[in-house]
Write a protein that holds these residues in place. Structure first.
Motif, PDB file in Angstrom:
ATOM      1  N   PRO A 115      11.032  13.299  -6.930  1.00 28.81           N
ATOM      2  CA  PRO A 115      10.819  14.858  -7.180  1.00 28.81           C
ATOM      3  C   PRO A 115      11.364  15.516  -5.844  1.00 28.81           C
ATOM      4  N   PRO A 116      12.222  16.593  -5.852  1.00 29.69           N
ATOM      5  CA  PRO A 116      12.499  17.202  -4.872  1.00 29.69           C
ATOM      6  C   PRO A 116      11.194  18.289  -4.341  1.00 29.69           C
ATOM      7  N   ASN A 117      10.895  18.514  -3.036  1.00 27.67           N
ATOM      8  CA  ASN A 117       9.939  19.570  -2.671  1.00 27.67           C
ATOM      9  C   ASN A 117       8.458  19.130  -3.070  1.00 27.67           C
ATOM     10  N   LEU A 118       7.975  17.837  -3.204  1.00 27.13           N
ATOM     11  CA  LEU A 118       6.904  17.341  -3.430  1.00 27.13           C
ATOM     12  C   LEU A 118       5.911  17.442  -2.628  1.00 27.13           C
ATOM     13  N   GLU A 119       4.545  18.026  -2.609  1.00 29.03           N
ATOM     14  CA  GLU A 119       3.728  17.794  -1.702  1.00 29.03           C
ATOM     15  C   GLU A 119       2.454  17.107  -2.480  1.00 29.03           C
ATOM     16  N   LEU A 120       2.507  15.639  -2.233  1.00 33.67           N
ATOM     17  CA  LEU A 120       1.167  15.158  -3.048  1.00 33.67           C
ATOM     18  C   LEU A 120       0.262  14.719  -2.004  1.00 33.67           C
ATOM     19  N   THR A 121      -0.963  15.568  -2.021  1.00 33.09           N
ATOM     20  CA  THR A 121      -1.956  15.137  -1.085  1.00 33.09           C
ATOM     21  C   THR A 121      -3.120  14.658  -1.680  1.00 33.09           C
ATOM     22  N   PHE A 122      -4.095  13.899  -0.708  1.00 34.43           N
ATOM     23  CA  PHE A 122      -5.180  13.528  -1.304  1.00 34.43           C
ATOM     24  C   PHE A 122      -6.253  14.052  -0.376  1.00 34.43           C
ATOM     25  N   GLY A 123      -7.422  14.188  -1.132  1.00 31.45           N
ATOM     26  CA  GLY A 123      -8.685  14.383  -0.580  1.00 31.45           C
ATOM     27  C   GLY A 123      -9.551  13.425  -0.245  1.00 31.45           C
ATOM     28  N   ASN A 124     -10.852  13.736  -0.440  1.00 33.92           N
ATOM     29  CA  ASN A 124     -11.707  12.602  -0.448  1.00 33.92           C
ATOM     30  C   ASN A 124     -11.682  11.626  -1.637  1.00 33.92           C
ATOM     31  N   LEU A 125     -11.473  10.291  -1.234  1.00 30.90           N
ATOM     32  CA  LEU A 125     -11.260   9.398  -2.279  1.00 30.90           C
ATOM     33  C   LEU A 125     -12.343   8.224  -2.157  1.00 30.90           C
ATOM     34  N   PRO A 126     -13.392   8.377  -2.817  1.00 28.18           N
ATOM     35  CA  PRO A 126     -14.633   7.551  -2.792  1.00 28.18           C
ATOM     36  C   PRO A 126     -14.235   6.394  -3.665  1.00 28.18           C
ATOM     37  N   ASP A 127     -14.623   5.149  -3.359  1.00 29.66           N
ATOM     38  CA  ASP A 127     -14.377   3.917  -4.228  1.00 29.66           C
ATOM     39  C   ASP A 127     -15.182   4.108  -5.557  1.00 29.66           C
ATOM     40  N   ILE A 128     -14.662   3.542  -6.812  1.00 34.52           N
ATOM     41  CA  ILE A 128     -15.307   3.371  -8.134  1.00 34.52           C
ATOM     42  C   ILE A 128     -15.442   2.227  -8.525  1.00 34.52           C
ATOM     43  N   LEU A 129     -16.567   2.037  -9.671  1.00 33.55           N
ATOM     44  CA  LEU A 129     -16.448   0.683 -10.374  1.00 33.55           C
ATOM     45  C   LEU A 129     -15.870   1.044 -11.734  1.00 33.55           C
ATOM     46  N   GLY A 130     -15.118  -0.058 -12.241  1.00 35.89           N
ATOM     47  CA  GLY A 130     -14.429  -0.149 -13.257  1.00 35.89           C
ATOM     48  C   GLY A 130     -13.319  -1.249 -13.305  1.00 35.89           C
ATOM     49  N   ASP A 131     -12.570  -1.395 -14.245  1.00 32.24           N
ATOM     50  CA  ASP A 131     -11.591  -2.113 -14.523  1.00 32.24           C
ATOM     51  C   ASP A 131     -10.231  -1.810 -13.872  1.00 32.24           C
ATOM     52  N   LYS A 132      -9.690  -2.506 -13.033  1.00 32.46           N
ATOM     53  CA  LYS A 132      -8.834  -2.230 -12.032  1.00 32.46           C
ATOM     54  C   LYS A 132      -7.516  -1.691 -12.792  1.00 32.46           C
ATOM     55  N   THR A 133      -7.060  -2.581 -13.563  1.00 32.85           N
ATOM     56  CA  THR A 133      -5.968  -2.488 -14.404  1.00 32.85           C
ATOM     57  C   THR A 133      -5.903  -1.290 -15.158  1.00 32.85           C
ATOM     58  N   MET A 134      -6.863  -0.860 -15.892  1.00 26.60           N
ATOM     59  CA  MET A 134      -7.094   0.400 -16.780  1.00 26.60           C
ATOM     60  C   MET A 134      -7.341   1.735 -15.924  1.00 26.60           C
ATOM     61  N   ILE A 135      -7.884   1.552 -14.793  1.00 23.51           N
ATOM     62  CA  ILE A 135      -8.033   2.697 -14.081  1.00 23.51           C
ATOM     63  C   ILE A 135      -6.716   2.831 -13.546  1.00 23.51           C
ATOM     64  N   GLU A 136      -5.841   1.994 -12.877  1.00 19.74           N
ATOM     65  CA  GLU A 136      -4.586   2.009 -12.428  1.00 19.74           C
ATOM     66  C   GLU A 136      -3.838   2.769 -13.754  1.00 19.74           C
ATOM     67  N   GLN A 137      -3.869   2.403 -14.859  1.00 25.09           N
ATOM     68  CA  GLN A 137      -2.841   3.119 -15.826  1.00 25.09           C
ATOM     69  C   GLN A 137      -3.439   4.392 -16.208  1.00 25.09           C
ATOM     70  N   VAL A 138      -4.680   4.795 -15.885  1.00 26.51           N
ATOM     71  CA  VAL A 138      -5.177   5.991 -16.107  1.00 26.51           C
ATOM     72  C   VAL A 138      -4.557   6.921 -15.133  1.00 26.51           C
ATOM     73  N   PHE A 139      -4.564   6.658 -13.807  1.00 23.48           N
ATOM     74  CA  PHE A 139      -4.113   7.419 -12.708  1.00 23.48           C
ATOM     75  C   PHE A 139      -2.678   7.707 -12.611  1.00 23.48           C
ATOM     76  N   THR A 140      -1.847   6.409 -13.175  1.00 22.20           N
ATOM     77  CA  THR A 140      -0.487   6.533 -13.286  1.00 22.20           C
ATOM     78  C   THR A 140       0.084   7.465 -14.244  1.00 22.20           C
ATOM     79  N   ASN A 141      -0.345   7.579 -15.486  1.00 19.84           N
ATOM     80  CA  ASN A 141      -0.304   8.581 -16.311  1.00 19.84           C
ATOM     81  C   ASN A 141      -0.502  10.024 -15.995  1.00 19.84           C
ATOM     82  N   LEU A 142      -1.756   9.984 -15.074  1.00 21.30           N
ATOM     83  CA  LEU A 142      -2.040  11.273 -14.660  1.00 21.30           C
ATOM     84  C   LEU A 142      -1.100  11.916 -13.608  1.00 21.30           C
ATOM     85  N   LEU A 143      -0.634  11.053 -12.617  1.00 22.89           N
ATOM     86  CA  LEU A 143       0.234  11.417 -11.572  1.00 22.89           C
ATOM     87  C   LEU A 143       1.373  11.673 -11.867  1.00 22.89           C
TER      88      LEU A 143
END
Length: 543
Positions: free
Chosen positions: A481-509
């Motif tokens: 992507p051109p001119n992308l500003e992808l920033t992170f705020g506070n990122l607390p740890d969570i409990l969950g299935d790692k693969t499924m959570i990774e798929q969720v955030f991959t789709n969202l991003l």
């Protein structure tokens, strides 16, 4: 007699019918007092109609205990429809028979048979000199008596007795018809409610809603003022009922004590003492078991009906000691009105109410069994679908792995054999190998995911900072992507299935970057906050 019958049947309702009958019989036999006396289920009698000489005090609405006319005497009234005692002071005559001296003569069918000495004394205590009775029958049972008293000796000739007997028989037929006529409207209403409930049970998926959530509920199945359905671990109430805690103690008592499918009483607080606390709404109870093992019931309640019953004298049997020292029963000497207050008692449950409850239970059990069979069928189909899913996922994963292995192998071959590759080309090929490994890992997870419904997910602690940094590199490499500003705020740890959570955030991003790409600059921000016992993540973009 024809004129008398015409006068009797001119009554518009049951009460006027009874009064007319008493008046016509008095004209025929000319006794001082003529009463219509009705028996209740316990054998007690009540004067429901009366015609008398003006100087006599009324007996109307007085109750007489069952002991006044014992069961064996009531059975004889069903055999002899009329009975006369012309003079209570005349001594009985002995009868000489040709039978064996030890065999008593059966006088059940004799109009001349003497009565019990206790009954004679009973009449004397009332001041009655002559007595005449006519049996009133309904559906083969003794409904009541026309009891006639005269205060001086008076004989009634056969013609008058036979006329009175005929009037009694006609009155018996009319009684049966009029009583049924008055009950018809109430019974029709109950039948309509039962028919509608039956329809609702068959058409509704939700049984609780079918029985308690419609215009017609189980309450209308009886003349109860409240009803409860205990079904599927839920208590549903309609009308006026005890509260949930009181219901739980009632159900616990029923669980221990109810043996038959249906239990009913109109004096529940006398059977279950804690019910006295709420006798005003639950003196009568009708309980029907749906499933005792599951603790499921239909229960109806009738309120307390505090009754004031006026007896003709205190209803008790007295005993007297004779001169020879023997003890003998003696009829009461006082017939002054004695009032008893009856509490913790409701209106009685009718046979019709009980039969309709049984009918609805049968309909309900048929529906429950049908639904159980449907669930079994669905389970069989679900099991088949699981098997098909296993086959499908295995086949797909196998078919995907073959070309993926080729991509990875040729990429690794290029890296190891081609010495002319520059650093940039090697970096791209390493990413192809890494992507192939990740794809292979995801295929394995698809297999695991297919089995998720049959096993529990075991959550682990996920380092969200690390996970999102990796995803950021993948998204930028894939989408450029051109001119992308992808920033992170506070990122607390969570409990969950790692693969499924990774798929969720991959789709969202991916979605956030894709749809914000037309903005300049394209902004995407990911952050998480901890709120009491939950962690909330947001992915925001300006697309």
């Amino acid at each position: 007699i024809g004129k008398s019958v015409s006068g009797i049947l001119s009554g518009k309702n049951l009460q006027s019918l009874l009064y007319n009958a008493a008046a016509e019989i008095q004209k025929v036999i000319r006794y001082d007092r003529v009463m219509v006396y009705k028996f209740d289920e316990e054998g007690h009698g009540r004067v429901v109609s009366e015609v008398k000489s003006d100087e006599l005090e009324p007996f109307l609405d007085l109750y007489y205990p069952a002991s006044d006319i014992p069961k064996q005497a009531r059975e004889l009234y069903k055999i002899n429809l009329t009975r006369i005692i012309a003079d209570v002071n005349v001594a009985d005559s002995a009868i000489i028979t040709f039978q064996n001296g030890n065999t008593p003569l059966d006088l059940s069918h004799s109009a001349l048979r003497a009565v019990s000495p206790i009954h004679i004394q009973y009449l004397k205590n009332m001041g009655v000199a002559s007595s005449f009775s006519i049996s009133l029958m309904a559906k083969g049972e003794l409904w009541g008596l026309v009891a006639c008293h005269n205060y001086t000796p008076r004989f009634i000739d056969y013609k008058a007795r036979d006329a009175a007997k005929l009037i009694g028989q006609i009155l018996s037929s009319a009684l049966e018809y009029r009583q049924e006529e008055e009950d018809t409207e109430m019974l029709h209403t109950l039948d309509l409610a039962a028919a509608e409930l039956s329809r609702q049970i068959k058409s509704e998926e939700n049984i609780t809603n079918a029985l308690t959530g419609q215009a017609i509920t189980i309450q209308q199945l009886t003349q109860a003022t409240g009803a409860v359905l205990v079904f599927n671990h839920t208590i549903s109430r309609v009308g006026t009922t005890p509260d949930d805690e009181q219901l739980k103690e009632i159900i616990a008592w029923l669980q221990t004590n109810q043996q038959d499918t249906v239990y009913y009483t109109n004096h529940f607080p006398q059977v279950f003492l804690p019910a006295k606390k709420y006798s005003s709404i639950a003196s009568g109870i009708l309980a029907c078991i749906i499933s005792k093992e599951m603790g499921e019931w239909m229960i109806w309640f009738k309120p307390e009906k505090i009754a004031s019953i006026t007896w003709a004298g205190k209803p008790e049997k007295l005993v007297e000691q004779q001169e020879n020292g023997l003890i003998q029963l003696s009829p009461r000497k006082s017939f002054e009105a004695w009032t008893e207050i009856v509490q913790n008692t409701s209106e009685k449950w009718s046979i019709k109410e009980v039969s309709l409850v049984v009918k609805i239970r049968e309909e309900l059990m048929d529906t429950i069994n049908r639904k159980a069979n449907e669930i079994r069928s669905l389970n069989d189909r679900l099991r088949l679908a699981y098997d098909e899913l296993d086959t499908f996922t295995y086949t797909i994963s196998h078919d995907l792995r073959t070309p993926l292995s080729a991509v990875k192998s040729y990429s690794e071959l290029l890296l190891t054999t081609n010495k002319s590759l520059d650093d940039n080309a090697k970096k791209i090929l390493n990413r192809v190998v890494a992507g192939a490994d990740k794809m292979n890992f995801l295929i394995k997870e698809i297999l695991n995911y297919a089995r998720v419904g049959r096993s529990d997910i075991e959550p682990v602690k996920i380092d969200m900072q690390l996970l999102l940094e990796d995803l950021k590199q993948e998204v930028i490499t894939a989408l450029k992507p051109p001119n992308l500003e992808l920033t992170f705020g506070n990122l607390p740890d969570i409990l969950g299935d790692k693969t499924m959570i990774e798929q969720v955030f991959t789709n969202l991003l991916n979605n956030a970057v894709k749809y914000s790409s037309k903005s300049n600059p394209s902004k995407v921000k990911v952050e998480g906050v901890i709120n009491k016992n939950e962690t909330i993540y947001s992915v925001a973009d300006n697309g």
